[in-house]
Motif scaffolding. Structure first.
Motif, PDB file in Angstrom:
ATOM      1  N   PRO A 240     -34.880   8.008 -30.306  1.00 58.48           N
ATOM      2  CA  PRO A 240     -34.299   9.130 -31.057  1.00 58.48           C
ATOM      3  C   PRO A 240     -34.716   9.024 -32.520  1.00 58.48           C
ATOM      4  O   PRO A 240     -34.711   7.929 -33.090  1.00 58.48           O
ATOM      5  N   GLY A 241     -35.105  10.141 -33.112  1.00 59.82           N
ATOM      6  CA  GLY A 241     -35.583  10.155 -34.493  1.00 59.82           C
ATOM      7  C   GLY A 241     -37.097  10.159 -34.607  1.00 59.82           C
ATOM      8  O   GLY A 241     -37.643  10.552 -35.637  1.00 59.82           O
ATOM      9  N   ASP A 242     -37.803   9.720 -33.548  1.00 63.50           N
ATOM     10  CA  ASP A 242     -39.274   9.794 -33.554  1.00 63.50           C
ATOM     11  C   ASP A 242     -39.717  11.255 -33.634  1.00 63.50           C
ATOM     12  O   ASP A 242     -39.113  12.132 -33.010  1.00 63.50           O
ATOM     13  N   SER A 243     -40.758  11.498 -34.389  1.00 64.55           N
ATOM     14  CA  SER A 243     -41.391  12.814 -34.342  1.00 64.55           C
ATOM     15  C   SER A 243     -42.246  12.917 -33.088  1.00 64.55           C
ATOM     16  O   SER A 243     -42.719  11.904 -32.558  1.00 64.55           O
ATOM     17  N   ILE A 244     -42.425  14.161 -32.608  1.00 61.20           N
ATOM     18  CA  ILE A 244     -43.309  14.410 -31.460  1.00 61.20           C
ATOM     19  C   ILE A 244     -44.593  15.033 -32.000  1.00 61.20           C
ATOM     20  O   ILE A 244     -44.538  16.001 -32.773  1.00 61.20           O
ATOM     21  N   TYR A 245     -45.729  14.484 -31.601  1.00 65.41           N
ATOM     22  CA  TYR A 245     -47.022  14.957 -32.083  1.00 65.41           C
ATOM     23  C   TYR A 245     -47.898  15.410 -30.912  1.00 65.41           C
ATOM     24  O   TYR A 245     -47.780  14.895 -29.807  1.00 65.41           O
ATOM     25  N   LEU A 246     -48.766  16.368 -31.230  1.00 66.09           N
ATOM     26  CA  LEU A 246     -49.726  16.867 -30.238  1.00 66.09           C
ATOM     27  C   LEU A 246     -51.138  16.766 -30.797  1.00 66.09           C
ATOM     28  O   LEU A 246     -51.375  17.133 -31.949  1.00 66.09           O
ATOM     29  N   ALA A 247     -52.085  16.276 -29.980  1.00 69.52           N
ATOM     30  CA  ALA A 247     -53.511  16.310 -30.332  1.00 69.52           C
ATOM     31  C   ALA A 247     -54.226  17.196 -29.330  1.00 69.52           C
ATOM     32  O   ALA A 247     -53.843  17.263 -28.165  1.00 69.52           O
ATOM     33  N   GLY A 248     -55.269  17.859 -29.786  1.00 68.19           N
ATOM     34  CA  GLY A 248     -56.002  18.761 -28.905  1.00 68.19           C
ATOM     35  C   GLY A 248     -55.225  20.046 -28.713  1.00 68.19           C
ATOM     36  O   GLY A 248     -54.373  20.397 -29.525  1.00 68.19           O
TER      37      GLY A 248
ATOM     38  N   GLU B  97     -53.952  20.770 -18.056  1.00 70.24           N
ATOM     39  CA  GLU B  97     -55.396  20.773 -17.807  1.00 70.24           C
ATOM     40  C   GLU B  97     -56.300  20.947 -19.022  1.00 70.24           C
ATOM     41  O   GLU B  97     -57.501  20.810 -18.894  1.00 70.24           O
ATOM     42  N   ASP B  98     -55.751  21.260 -20.221  1.00 72.82           N
ATOM     43  CA  ASP B  98     -56.576  21.122 -21.432  1.00 72.82           C
ATOM     44  C   ASP B  98     -56.790  19.627 -21.700  1.00 72.82           C
ATOM     45  O   ASP B  98     -57.732  19.233 -22.353  1.00 72.82           O
ATOM     46  N   HIS B  99     -55.816  18.844 -21.203  1.00 71.20           N
ATOM     47  CA  HIS B  99     -55.755  17.417 -21.534  1.00 71.20           C
ATOM     48  C   HIS B  99     -55.572  17.176 -23.028  1.00 71.20           C
ATOM     49  O   HIS B  99     -56.289  16.375 -23.627  1.00 71.20           O
ATOM     50  N   GLY B 100     -54.629  17.920 -23.606  1.00 71.73           N
ATOM     51  CA  GLY B 100     -54.106  17.532 -24.917  1.00 71.73           C
ATOM     52  C   GLY B 100     -53.286  16.261 -24.746  1.00 71.73           C
ATOM     53  O   GLY B 100     -52.921  15.886 -23.625  1.00 71.73           O
ATOM     54  N   PHE B 101     -53.017  15.595 -25.852  1.00 72.56           N
ATOM     55  CA  PHE B 101     -52.213  14.365 -25.805  1.00 72.56           C
ATOM     56  C   PHE B 101     -50.923  14.578 -26.587  1.00 72.56           C
ATOM     57  O   PHE B 101     -50.945  15.170 -27.669  1.00 72.56           O
ATOM     58  N   VAL B 102     -49.813  14.090 -26.064  1.00 69.88           N
ATOM     59  CA  VAL B 102     -48.543  14.138 -26.770  1.00 69.88           C
ATOM     60  C   VAL B 102     -48.091  12.710 -27.037  1.00 69.88           C
ATOM     61  O   VAL B 102     -48.174  11.856 -26.147  1.00 69.88           O
ATOM     62  N   ALA B 103     -47.631  12.476 -28.250  1.00 72.81           N
ATOM     63  CA  ALA B 103     -47.186  11.131 -28.626  1.00 72.81           C
ATOM     64  C   ALA B 103     -45.902  11.229 -29.436  1.00 72.81           C
ATOM     65  O   ALA B 103     -45.591  12.271 -30.003  1.00 72.81           O
ATOM     66  N   SER B 104     -45.174  10.130 -29.454  1.00 71.56           N
ATOM     67  CA  SER B 104     -43.991  10.052 -30.315  1.00 71.56           C
ATOM     68  C   SER B 104     -44.159   8.875 -31.262  1.00 71.56           C
ATOM     69  O   SER B 104     -44.733   7.850 -30.897  1.00 71.56           O
ATOM     70  N   SER B 105     -43.682   9.060 -32.488  1.00 71.95           N
ATOM     71  CA  SER B 105     -43.772   7.976 -33.461  1.00 71.95           C
ATOM     72  C   SER B 105     -42.801   8.255 -34.602  1.00 71.95           C
ATOM     73  O   SER B 105     -42.574   9.410 -34.962  1.00 71.95           O
TER      74      SER B 105
ATOM     75  N   THR C  81     -46.773  12.326 -42.823  1.00 75.99           N
ATOM     76  CA  THR C  81     -47.571  13.493 -42.441  1.00 75.99           C
ATOM     77  C   THR C  81     -48.360  13.104 -41.186  1.00 75.99           C
ATOM     78  O   THR C  81     -48.737  11.937 -41.025  1.00 75.99           O
ATOM     79  N   PRO C  82     -48.595  14.046 -40.292  1.00 77.33           N
ATOM     80  CA  PRO C  82     -49.296  13.709 -39.042  1.00 77.33           C
ATOM     81  C   PRO C  82     -50.688  13.154 -39.321  1.00 77.33           C
ATOM     82  O   PRO C  82     -51.349  13.621 -40.253  1.00 77.33           O
ATOM     83  N   PRO C  83     -51.136  12.165 -38.564  1.00 78.91           N
ATOM     84  CA  PRO C  83     -52.501  11.655 -38.744  1.00 78.91           C
ATOM     85  C   PRO C  83     -53.531  12.721 -38.355  1.00 78.91           C
ATOM     86  O   PRO C  83     -53.204  13.709 -37.704  1.00 78.91           O
ATOM     87  N   VAL C  84     -54.776  12.484 -38.768  1.00 80.53           N
ATOM     88  CA  VAL C  84     -55.870  13.428 -38.510  1.00 80.53           C
ATOM     89  C   VAL C  84     -55.953  13.737 -37.013  1.00 80.53           C
ATOM     90  O   VAL C  84     -55.934  12.821 -36.189  1.00 80.53           O
ATOM     91  N   GLY C  85     -56.041  15.009 -36.679  1.00 78.78           N
ATOM     92  CA  GLY C  85     -56.174  15.428 -35.285  1.00 78.78           C
ATOM     93  C   GLY C  85     -54.836  15.683 -34.600  1.00 78.78           C
ATOM     94  O   GLY C  85     -54.813  16.111 -33.447  1.00 78.78           O
ATOM     95  N   TRP C  86     -53.738  15.418 -35.258  1.00 81.65           N
ATOM     96  CA  TRP C  86     -52.413  15.576 -34.657  1.00 81.65           C
ATOM     97  C   TRP C  86     -51.570  16.573 -35.443  1.00 81.65           C
ATOM     98  O   TRP C  86     -51.691  16.670 -36.651  1.00 81.65           O
ATOM     99  N   ARG C  87     -50.698  17.296 -34.740  1.00 83.99           N
ATOM    100  CA  ARG C  87     -49.727  18.176 -35.386  1.00 83.99           C
ATOM    101  C   ARG C  87     -48.332  17.761 -34.922  1.00 83.99           C
ATOM    102  O   ARG C  87     -48.146  17.309 -33.791  1.00 83.99           O
ATOM    103  N   ARG C  88     -47.345  17.941 -35.767  1.00 78.68           N
ATOM    104  CA  ARG C  88     -45.961  17.638 -35.405  1.00 78.68           C
ATOM    105  C   ARG C  88     -45.387  18.850 -34.680  1.00 78.68           C
ATOM    106  O   ARG C  88     -45.487  19.981 -35.161  1.00 78.68           O
TER     107      ARG C  88
END
Lengths: 351, 351
Positions: free
Chosen positions: A161-169, A304-312, A317-324
């Motif tokens: 809880p409290g982690d941001s959710i990020y998406l790449a691709g 099927e785009d195979h984007g990646f979702v991560a939590s951190s 600010t989101p790292p390069v290639g990722w959006r919150r």
């Protein structure tokens, strides 16, 4: 034009393997009972199968792209564990009547996508083994191997809880492409590009469905993620898996998805227009809202785009290639602007 | 009786995986994007696919035995490299209408054969990953992983002139079983055992075809072999591969094969009799010789028992589980008592 039945198995194998690359980790490559490779660190392994009429149809068949897709869906599963790909095992079953050039294109598509992943991640990704047989249906079964070195693998279960959710691709594009294909928009982009009726943006969506190109390199920016997953079955489903495995609630901000939704509106309007036959003078507002809903559903539920979702919880600010795109909270399930979202996306066997 | 379409993918997976075993090498097992396992030594990997109508038919279908066969053909390829199996990745495609009990039997058959290999070789062999999808045709694609520790892997290419040729397990039985199946002898041993018309020895041959049980432990006695291969396509073909890779000639002594041939004679006589309709009073000697020829051809050219062939110059008497069947010499190709033997066995795509 030569068909496989005219060549025989050993010549077919020779032709295919001429497209393969090697790697410094390969001690014994294809041709013995099994491959032998030098592994540095723990082993990461995953397998996926594409079956004709279930995962693709002959009507959409571009052999090279099918190779790209088959490789991409396996490589993305390895990368999203925080691993570097190590090699592929490729089992192919195709009809006797298949042209050798088509089978070569399929294999070369696999090799090229593996090489692209290797270039993005600084490793070599050869095909180290596999199997070839004849069959009435085309089947492509790939095992992707990888290694994780110093740091532990990234699983689905570490989100807090409290982690941001990020998406790449991207997400939603392949699903839009699939609906376009089902609606009879031609799957062959070369043909489509010569058809002035078809907007280029539609053919690009179809290309994402037929030959997704995951942003493998993005994973390098997320090595310290608390959880990560490949969006193969849809954001709602796959984020739901992270939430369930981690024991948290995943709250998505709709506004963060808007610039994924907007590029899909022409395709959504094309489909809503063609299905509903809406007249320009009446119901335009209704059709626009329906198109917006369709585009949102592609983004939320399409894999099927195979984007990646991560939590951190580590980034301001989101790292390069990722959006919150949201935040993990105490609770369970997935929500969009606070409204619960069903997490049961695509499932084999009907439910 | 419940069909997969009534259960949905996640419940099907849960039911299947309840049959799985774990292993101390497993860090992350099935359920994430990929498995993570601790590997000790170099990695050995191989993949094989069984496709309905190509490798088996519904008429012969016993789900559990199909699992045994699929696992055995992969595990034997790992073991014959001198490696210990490490885990399996299992991709399955089956029709929506498949009964869950049948799919469970298939998976349990795979798990049981992997456990048998592990018990023989002193290691754990869990299913660590895979894929499940629906398809009109049944497809089983397995990747077997293994490790080689201190000693190097055993390849096909190290045989030297003067080395003895050794065989472990059997050859010819699965080929005899296949011909019996093609001739309409019922593949279900339970049925067959209740049929007094059928000799038990025939049903045992069918069982070898449907569910071969390689003698994995034999490999432990051959760790210092100069070359080793799994006899999957026939002794002539697979020994031909060793000869070609090693740059030697493989000379087989026919007399050493006699006690492999003899147990096949009842089946050969059954088939020669039923095909030729030979009258007892005439041509019995001809039929006997034809049956002997058929049995010899099973032993020479039939694969799928997954016997192992090895070459070594180190033994005065064959180690436990192995018999001497010939000698490597200067030259090329394969011979039987000095007469050249064709080395082109089973090939996909017609040639």
């Amino acid at each position: 034009m030569t068909r496989l039945s005219e060549l025989g198995e050993s010549h077919v194998l020779e032709r295919i393997l001429s497209h393969n690359r090697s790697g410094s980790q390969v001690i014994i490559g294809p041709g013995d009972d099994a491959a032998v490779t030098a592994v540095d660190g723990n082993l990461v392994s995953t397998a996926d199968m594409l079956v004709e009429n279930e995962d693709f149809t002959r009507a959409w068949l571009d052999w090279s792209r099918l190779g790209t897709k088959a490789a991409a869906q396996n490589l993305s599963d390895v990368c999203v564990m925080g691993a570097k790909p190590h090699g592929l095992l490729v089992s192919l079953a195709v009809p006797d009547s298949t042209k050798i050039e088509d089978l070569e294109a399929l294999f070369a598509g696999i090799v090229a996508e593996a090489a692209r992943a290797g270039e993005e991640l600084g490793c070599e990704v050869p095909v180290i083994g596999g199997d070839l047989s004849s069959s009435g249906l085309i089947v492509i079964a790939i095992t992707a191997l990888g290694t994780v070195g110093d740091h532990a693998a990234i699983t689905r279960s570490g989100a807090q809880p409290g982690d941001s959710i990020y998406l790449a691709g991207t997400i939603g594009r392949a699903a839009a492409g699939l609906d376009l294909l089902f609606a009879g928009v031609d799957g062959d982009a070369e043909v489509a590009r010569n058809d002035p009726q078809l907007d280029e943006s539609l053919t690009e969506l179809i290309t994402t469905q037929l030959a997704p190109q995951p942003d493998y390199a993005a994973v390098l920016q997320m090595r310290e993620a608390s959880a990560m997953i490949d969006v193969s079955d849809g954001l709602s489903t796959d984020l739901g898996r992270v939430a369930a495995a981690s024991g948290v609630h995943a709250g998505i901000d709709r506004a963060s998805l808007q610039d994924l939704i907007d590029p899909l509106l022409p395709a959504a309007q094309h489909l809503v227009g063609s299905i509903e036959g809406v007249e320009p003078d009446e119901g335009t507002a209704g059709a626009a809202s329906e198109a917006e809903e369709l585009a949102l559903s592609w983004v939320l539920n399409g894999g099927e785009d195979h984007g990646f979702v991560a939590s951190s919880g580590q980034f301001d600010t989101p790292p390069v290639g990722w959006r919150r795109i949201g935040e993990m909270r105490v609770g369970s399930g997935v929500s969009l602007d606070g409204v619960p979202v069903p997490t049961s996306g695509f499932s084999h066997f009907g439910k």
